[in-house]
Design a protein around this motif. Structure first.
Motif, PDB file in Angstrom:
ATOM      1  N   ALA A 258       0.831  -1.208   0.000  1.00 12.99           N
ATOM      2  CA  ALA A 258       0.000   0.000   0.000  1.00 12.99           C
ATOM      3  C   ALA A 258       0.858   1.246   0.000  1.00 12.99           C
ATOM      4  O   ALA A 258       0.595   2.221  -0.739  1.00 12.99           O
ATOM      5  CB  ALA A 258      -0.927  -0.013   1.212  1.00 12.99           C
ATOM      6  N   LEU A 259       1.913   1.249   0.835  1.00 14.05           N
ATOM      7  CA  LEU A 259       2.809   2.400   0.890  1.00 14.05           C
ATOM      8  C   LEU A 259       3.498   2.612  -0.456  1.00 14.05           C
ATOM      9  O   LEU A 259       3.674   3.749  -0.908  1.00 14.05           O
ATOM     10  CB  LEU A 259       3.847   2.186   1.994  1.00 14.05           C
ATOM     11  CG  LEU A 259       4.868   3.316   2.200  1.00 14.05           C
ATOM     12  CD1 LEU A 259       4.139   4.617   2.557  1.00 14.05           C
ATOM     13  CD2 LEU A 259       5.858   2.954   3.288  1.00 14.05           C
ATOM     14  N   HIS A 260       3.856   1.498  -1.111  1.00 15.41           N
ATOM     15  CA  HIS A 260       4.506   1.600  -2.412  1.00 15.41           C
ATOM     16  C   HIS A 260       3.568   2.213  -3.439  1.00 15.41           C
ATOM     17  O   HIS A 260       3.977   3.084  -4.234  1.00 15.41           O
ATOM     18  CB  HIS A 260       4.947   0.205  -2.872  1.00 15.41           C
ATOM     19  CG  HIS A 260       5.615   0.189  -4.209  1.00 15.41           C
ATOM     20  ND1 HIS A 260       6.877   0.680  -4.441  1.00 15.41           N
ATOM     21  CD2 HIS A 260       5.166  -0.262  -5.427  1.00 15.41           C
ATOM     22  CE1 HIS A 260       7.202   0.546  -5.702  1.00 15.41           C
ATOM     23  NE2 HIS A 260       6.174  -0.030  -6.332  1.00 15.41           N
ATOM     24  N   ARG A 261       2.311   1.820  -3.426  1.00 13.72           N
ATOM     25  CA  ARG A 261       1.348   2.372  -4.394  1.00 13.72           C
ATOM     26  C   ARG A 261       1.114   3.869  -4.151  1.00 13.72           C
ATOM     27  O   ARG A 261       1.011   4.659  -5.098  1.00 13.72           O
ATOM     28  CB  ARG A 261       0.034   1.591  -4.317  1.00 13.72           C
ATOM     29  CG  ARG A 261       0.111   0.207  -4.940  1.00 13.72           C
ATOM     30  CD  ARG A 261      -1.266  -0.434  -5.042  1.00 13.72           C
ATOM     31  NE  ARG A 261      -1.800  -0.791  -3.736  1.00 13.72           N
ATOM     32  CZ  ARG A 261      -1.617  -1.967  -3.145  1.00 13.72           C
ATOM     33  NH1 ARG A 261      -0.888  -2.889  -3.747  1.00 13.72           N
ATOM     34  NH2 ARG A 261      -2.150  -2.218  -1.965  1.00 13.72           N
ATOM     35  N   VAL A 262       1.011   4.242  -2.884  1.00 17.14           N
ATOM     36  CA  VAL A 262       0.804   5.654  -2.576  1.00 17.14           C
ATOM     37  C   VAL A 262       2.040   6.466  -2.968  1.00 17.14           C
ATOM     38  O   VAL A 262       1.921   7.567  -3.543  1.00 17.14           O
ATOM     39  CB  VAL A 262       0.484   5.836  -1.081  1.00 17.14           C
ATOM     40  CG1 VAL A 262       0.471   7.328  -0.715  1.00 17.14           C
ATOM     41  CG2 VAL A 262      -0.858   5.206  -0.747  1.00 17.14           C
ATOM     42  N   VAL A 266       2.283   9.617  -5.617  1.00 16.72           N
ATOM     43  CA  VAL A 266       2.849  10.933  -5.304  1.00 16.72           C
ATOM     44  C   VAL A 266       3.929  11.298  -6.321  1.00 16.72           C
ATOM     45  O   VAL A 266       3.997  12.439  -6.833  1.00 16.72           O
ATOM     46  CB  VAL A 266       3.424  10.943  -3.871  1.00 16.72           C
ATOM     47  CG1 VAL A 266       4.194  12.244  -3.616  1.00 16.72           C
ATOM     48  CG2 VAL A 266       2.304  10.798  -2.859  1.00 16.72           C
ATOM     49  N   ALA A 267       4.797  10.317  -6.649  1.00 16.17           N
ATOM     50  CA  ALA A 267       5.880  10.570  -7.596  1.00 16.17           C
ATOM     51  C   ALA A 267       5.350  10.901  -8.975  1.00 16.17           C
ATOM     52  O   ALA A 267       5.973  11.670  -9.726  1.00 16.17           O
ATOM     53  CB  ALA A 267       6.796   9.351  -7.656  1.00 16.17           C
ATOM     54  N   GLU A 268       4.214  10.348  -9.330  1.00 14.69           N
ATOM     55  CA  GLU A 268       3.627  10.600 -10.645  1.00 14.69           C
ATOM     56  C   GLU A 268       2.810  11.882 -10.669  1.00 14.69           C
ATOM     57  O   GLU A 268       2.246  12.242 -11.709  1.00 14.69           O
ATOM     58  CB  GLU A 268       2.758   9.409 -11.049  1.00 14.69           C
ATOM     59  CG  GLU A 268       3.553   8.122 -11.294  1.00 14.69           C
ATOM     60  CD  GLU A 268       2.658   6.932 -11.519  1.00 14.69           C
ATOM     61  OE1 GLU A 268       1.413   7.115 -11.472  1.00 14.69           O
ATOM     62  OE2 GLU A 268       3.182   5.818 -11.731  1.00 14.69           O
TER      63      GLU A 268
END
Length: 299
Positions: A258-262, A266-268
């Motif tokens: 989940a943290l990776h997806r969030v 943000v990066a995108e």
């Protein structure tokens, strides 16, 4: 006291009885079961004291290591002394007296010292009994070996931290180890007899890693490994399952994902409103909630 066959009507004396006796002997000798035809020998007061051997077949002679011709007409207690010591003569007498068939099993040592197990089936025939004997040694040994293995497995299961279960092909729980109390919060008595699916989250059927309801409420993540047990004909007889609690590992993996997806969002440069929706959805998923929302407080 042996029984004498009678000639059939219209047949020359002795011819029909001889032919019939020969055919009967051949039929009896073709049986795998040992066959004994016994007539009651009664003493004072009509009490059965012993039985006279009227006929035995080839299997009976081989099983008892007997000379077939030498035992005909003799007392059973003399021919097979073990029959009296084991109470067989008394059992046969009850069959004659009551007319009810008797079935029982016994074990006995062979001359070499090894033990054999046999099953007797006695039915009344006139003032005597017909007895068939089947050697069940292989079956008994196999059952005892299986029982010993099951006892060993049960001992291991009852001392394992994993939850061990035996499940019927239709999903009914036959056995579950005491570890179920710690893992899912149910006692073995609460689980045995119920379908295994009753304890699994409906969205996780079927799966090797799944959510299970705890007895006190809530869900935990479990991981199961299983193997099928089949009989000699290859039919599935049960499924043996080993289950462990993987809640902490599963939640840690879910939080990391989940943290990776969030972070990727943000990066995108995902729009802030959409980012809030994504965070709410991820939180709801982690908390196993139907939904969620993010509330901003602005000072």
């Amino acid at each position: 006291m042996s029984r004498q066959p009678t000639a059939a009507a219209g047949s020359p004396a002795g011819t029909a009885s001889t032919d019939g006796g020969t055919r009967l002997h051949r039929a009896l000798d073709a049986l795998d079961e040992a066959f004994w035809l016994l007539d009651a020998e009664r003493g004072a007061g009509g009490r059965i004291d012993d039985f006279i051997v009227v006929e035995i077949n080839r299997s009976a002679a081989e099983m008892g290591e007997l000379d077939r011709a030498a035992v005909i007409g003799r007392r059973l207690g003399e021919v097979v002394p073990l029959a009296r010591r084991l109470g067989h003569i008394e059992r046969y007498a009850r069959v004659v007296a009551t007319g009810r068939p008797g079935v029982f099993e016994f074990s006995a040592p062979l001359p070499a010292g090894t033990m054999v197990w046999r099953r007797l089936h006695a039915v009344r025939s006139g003032d005597g009994v017909v007895v068939t004997v089947v050697d069940i040694t292989e079956q008994v040994v196999r059952d005892r070996e299986r029982a010993a293995v099951e006892d060993d497995l049960r001992l291991l299961a009852e001392n394992a931290t994993d939850m061990i279960a035996r499940v019927a092909p239709d999903g009914t729980v036959r056995y579950v180890s005491p570890a179920c109390r710690e893992i899912v919060g149910f006692s073995p008595e609460e689980m045995v007899g119920r379908h295994e699916g009753a304890f699994v989250h409906p969205n996780d059927l079927p799966a090797l890693t799944y959510r299970a309801g705890r007895g006190g409420g809530g869900w935990i993540w479990l991981e199961a490994t299983s193997r099928g047990v089949r009989d000699a004909e290859g039919r599935l007889t049960e499924i043996q399952v080993a289950t462990r609690d993987v809640t902490e590992r599963t939640l840690a993996q879910a939080e990391h994902a989940a943290l990776h997806r969030v972070s990727e969002a943000v990066a995108e440069g995902l729009d802030q409103a959409d980012l809030y929706l994504l965070v709410a959805a991820e939180m709801a998923n982690l908390l196993d909630a139907d939904g969620g929302r993010v509330v901003r407080y602005i000072d």
